[in-house]
Design an enzyme around this catalytic site. Sequence first.
Site, PDB file in Angstrom:
ATOM      1  CD1 TRP A   1      14.489  58.731  51.944  1.00  0.00           C
ATOM      2  CD2 TRP A   1      12.513  59.381  52.755  1.00  0.00           C
ATOM      3  NE1 TRP A   1      14.042  59.758  51.157  1.00  0.00           N
ATOM      4  CE2 TRP A   1      12.826  60.180  51.642  1.00  0.00           C
ATOM      5  CE3 TRP A   1      11.302  59.613  53.427  1.00  0.00           C
ATOM      6  CZ2 TRP A   1      11.988  61.195  51.174  1.00  0.00           C
ATOM      7  CZ3 TRP A   1      10.473  60.615  52.975  1.00  0.00           C
ATOM      8  CH2 TRP A   1      10.815  61.397  51.859  1.00  0.00           C
TER       9      TRP A   1
ATOM     10  CB  THR B   1       9.690  56.959  59.469  1.00  0.00           C
ATOM     11  OG1 THR B   1      10.239  56.557  58.211  1.00  0.00           O
ATOM     12  CG2 THR B   1       9.599  58.480  59.517  1.00  0.00           C
ATOM     13  CB  CYS B   2      15.054  56.258  60.534  1.00  0.00           C
ATOM     14  SG  CYS B   2      15.121  54.449  60.452  1.00  0.00           S
ATOM     15  N   GLY B   3      15.868  56.197  57.870  1.00  0.00           N
ATOM     16  CA  GLY B   3      16.334  55.821  56.548  1.00  0.00           C
ATOM     17  C   GLY B   3      15.967  54.398  56.172  1.00  0.00           C
TER      18      GLY B   3
ATOM     19  N   GLY C   1      14.763  51.985  58.894  1.00  0.00           N
ATOM     20  CA  GLY C   1      14.045  51.289  59.961  1.00  0.00           C
ATOM     21  C   GLY C   1      14.863  50.991  61.203  1.00  0.00           C
TER      22      GLY C   1
END
Length: 287
Positions: A271, A242-244, A246
């Site tokens: 996120w 996961t990240c901010g 995708g």
Amino acid sequence: MNNNNENGSAFVVSADWLQQRLADPSVKILDAAWYLPAQNRDPKSEYEAAHIPGAIFFDQDAIADQSSGLPHTLPSPQAFAQAVGAMGINENDTIVVYDGPGIFTAPRVWWMFRIMGAKDVFVLDGGMDGWKAEGRPTTREIPNPTPRVFNATFNAAAVTSFERMKDVVGNRLAQIADARGAGRFTGEEPEPRAGMRSGHMPGAKSLPSGVFSEGGKLKSLDSLRQTFSDAGVDLTQPVVTTCGSGITAAIITLALQSLGHTDNTLYDGSWSEWGGRPDTPVVTGRE
């Protein structure tokens, strides 16, 4: 295939490898550069000013599900197939994706093609910045490809939905590897998107996207393995990346798959979805 890179990843090709194949019609090259506002770079204008000969611009904001309300969400298999077919690409081509700095936004498009059914997809080590720094050929000429049919075979199991992510978090069904910067993970730095809480999902591990590369090139397999170990990720167990929004989560996916780890999925909402909702658990600090 000997892709002539220094790090041993089966999914990364060197600039030498690509330059030797610029005239090969079965090798399709995509410029997938995308930048955060703080980076102050315009990927489309950089592409128009200079790109690798034959490269087509892949717009990560346009080739996305515009109805999701989230940034660059995966498009439907049909929409993806239509967009890349118009670029003259089919699922049997050798596809090389690059970005500006190297190992930044190209892995997202590498991941997209792979989960849509393409087999021979690679990321260019060093990116366009490295290519130019080495004095390799560039052009302003925009290709005019003949459209082809891309037959998408979507691997839905490679994508984690919001409902599944709630289950993963609530029941600790998999390890969560978060590619955002450490300050955003701990909650000490605000999110770049307005109205979003800082912090991370309970149980997540912090693996900032920049730790997997050096000078725009993917680190060695031994270094990647050590990076996961240091972060407390067990490579014998499933992982959700996961990240901010995708994009940089796919850097972790690339690192995992380079190490032969196949039991991994990417949380596409990331996120932007989790931190943007009022009903999701968020914790701060290092754990």
